[in-house]
Design a protein around this motif. Structure first.
Motif, PDB file in Angstrom:
ATOM      1  N   ILE A 104       0.849  -1.203   0.000  1.00 43.22           N
ATOM      2  CA  ILE A 104       0.000   0.000   0.000  1.00 43.22           C
ATOM      3  C   ILE A 104       0.883   1.252   0.000  1.00 43.22           C
ATOM      4  CG2 ILE A 104      -1.757   1.284   1.296  1.00 43.22           C
ATOM      5  CD1 ILE A 104      -2.843  -1.447   2.272  1.00 43.22           C
ATOM      6  N   GLN A 105       1.948   1.233   0.796  1.00 43.96           N
ATOM      7  CA  GLN A 105       2.844   2.406   0.829  1.00 43.96           C
ATOM      8  C   GLN A 105       3.458   2.667  -0.546  1.00 43.96           C
ATOM      9  OE1 GLN A 105       5.487   2.094   4.570  1.00 43.96           O
ATOM     10  NE2 GLN A 105       4.282   0.211   4.526  1.00 43.96           N
ATOM     11  N   SER A 109       0.864   5.888  -2.522  1.00 41.49           N
ATOM     12  CA  SER A 109       1.443   7.068  -1.866  1.00 41.49           C
ATOM     13  C   SER A 109       0.803   8.353  -2.407  1.00 41.49           C
ATOM     14  CB  SER A 109       2.953   7.090  -2.098  1.00 41.49           C
ATOM     15  OG  SER A 109       3.491   8.236  -1.502  1.00 41.49           O
ATOM     16  N   ASP A 115       1.343   8.870   4.187  1.00 50.06           N
ATOM     17  CA  ASP A 115       2.330   7.779   4.204  1.00 50.06           C
ATOM     18  C   ASP A 115       2.264   6.988   5.511  1.00 50.06           C
ATOM     19  OD1 ASP A 115       3.094   8.562   1.725  1.00 50.06           O
ATOM     20  OD2 ASP A 115       4.958   9.547   2.355  1.00 50.06           O
ATOM     21  N   ASN A 118      -0.747   4.805   5.416  1.00 55.51           N
ATOM     22  CA  ASN A 118      -0.540   3.654   4.530  1.00 55.51           C
ATOM     23  C   ASN A 118       0.300   2.579   5.226  1.00 55.51           C
ATOM     24  OD1 ASN A 118      -2.063   4.624   2.415  1.00 55.51           O
ATOM     25  ND2 ASN A 118      -0.335   5.671   1.439  1.00 55.51           N
TER      26      ASN A 118
END
Ligand SMILES: C[S@@+](CC[C@H](N)C(=O)[O-])C[C@H]1O[C@@H](n2cnc3c(N)ncnc32)[C@H](O)[C@@H]1O
Length: 347
Positions: A104-105, A109, A115, A118
């Protein structure tokens, strides 16, 4: 436990098209029908399934999106499995002995969440998948995760890369910045609590299914039909596109293969559906009514949609001897036109 309708509170929801606030009106219109089993064909949040469950019916929840099916398992199929405070802390506490994934990061983003948020999502999904071994506990945890994600999104949707709306320092005429900025962990705890309060056993074998409406079983007394709505201008609600991020969370390990990277908001690859196409939706209604014609049918739609109220009424009359309609006099604040909730009932 043998509650009566509305005795067990259903969780709050921000889901598009949810009938959560119309449940009393729906019940007032169907309570007189003779039925012991009910199929909630387009189940969404599961609030109507839950209503039928509190009324002591045998309930089959169905939705074609896996994240919704997970919610159906957590709140409808589930008799008594709750998350304890210890489970919640287990899920929310980082573990130095683990190496967490970062899909996900890397992929989202600047799109939906910050961040740090995430990273929280990557870690919490991992914890749910690896630290809980009971599938129903996992379903309750995912329910809370989905609700937290929805609550922190402008418009409560994932249809645009618009994290900037949360962060811009401007005067707002919509939204709720305090809710967006509330920590994921705090949302998560609150939604676990709401789920725990909604879980109960009505003594029946209730099930949640994940599939297309036309594949659902037909051996039920009543079918509640609340499909996606297309407005009078021909614009439909594409649930797969609106909630793709939650669908991705349910299949984290394969998510990267399912994303359509051409778009900034990184949706899942599109699926075509007659329920979002003005020229196909009437036939889709007919296919559903034909399949379930031997059950009592209760259709939710809006009075200003495609197909029209008259077209739906005429269609139902072709298959059912007694048909009646009810309007709910609600007007949406942002809508200049009167758009009413409609119930068509054929027995
Ligand atoms: C209007 S919403 C239902 C809302 C629900 N009654 C509630 O109160 O929360 C329509 C639902 O239909 C589901 N859906 C869309 N196409 C479907 C299909 N072909 N088969 C089954 N479910 C479908 C969507 O995922 C969405 O949750």
């Amino acid at each position: 436990m043998n509650p009566r309708p509305f005795d067990v509170p259903f969780p709050s929801t921000r889901y598009q098209g949810s009938k959560r606030k119309l449940m009393e009106w729906i019940w007032a219109n169907v309570a007189d029908l003779a039925f012991d089993s009910a199929l909630d064909l387009f189940g969404g949040t599961g609030c109507v399934s839950h209503l039928f469950k509190t009324a002591g019916k045998r309930v089959i929840y169905n939705d074609h999106l896996c994240f919704n099916w997970t919610v159906g398992r957590a709140l409808i199929e589930n008799r008594d499995t709750r998350l304890s405070p210890g489970d919640v802390e287990l899920l929310l506490t980082p573990r130095p002995d683990r190496t967490y994934p970062d899909f996900i990061q890397r992929t989202f983003s600047g799109i939906f969440f910050t961040d740090a948020e995430n990273a929280w999502l990557d870690r919490t999904v991992y914890h749910i998948d690896h630290l809980l071994d009971d599938p129903l506990k996992q379903a309750v945890a995912r329910f809370a995760l989905f609700q937290a994600c929805i609550a922190k999104r402008p418009y409560n949707l994932f249809h645009r890369a618009n994290l900037y709306l949360r962060q811009a320092d401007v005067q707002r005429s919509f939204g709720n910045k305090a809710t967006w900025d509330k920590q994921f962990a705090d949302h998560f705890r609150a939604y676990v609590e709401e789920a725990n309060c909604a879980i109960f056993d009505n003594g029946r074998d209730n099930v949640a299914l994940c599939g297309d409406a036309l594949d659902a079983p037909t051996d039920v007394d009543l079918v509640y039909i609340d499909p996606p709505y297309i407005n009078g201008r021909g614009t439909g609600v594409d649930y797969h596109d609106f909630y793709h991020f939650l669908e991705g969370l349910t299949d984290y390990d394969n998510w990267s293969d399912l994303v359509d990277y051409r778009y900034k908001h990184r949706p899942l690859r599109r699926q075509s559906s007659p329920w979002t196409q003005p020229d196909a939706i009437l036939d889709a209604f007919e296919a559903v009514i034909t399949r379930f014609q031997h059950s009592s049918l209760v259709i939710s739609y809006r009075s200003d949609g495609i197909p029209s109220r008259e077209e739906l009424f005429a269609l139902l009359r072709r298959y059912k001897t007694t048909v009646r309609a009810a309007d709910h006099a609600q007007q949406y604040v942002l809508s200049p036109r009167t758009s009413r909730e409609l119930l068509l009932i054929g027995v």
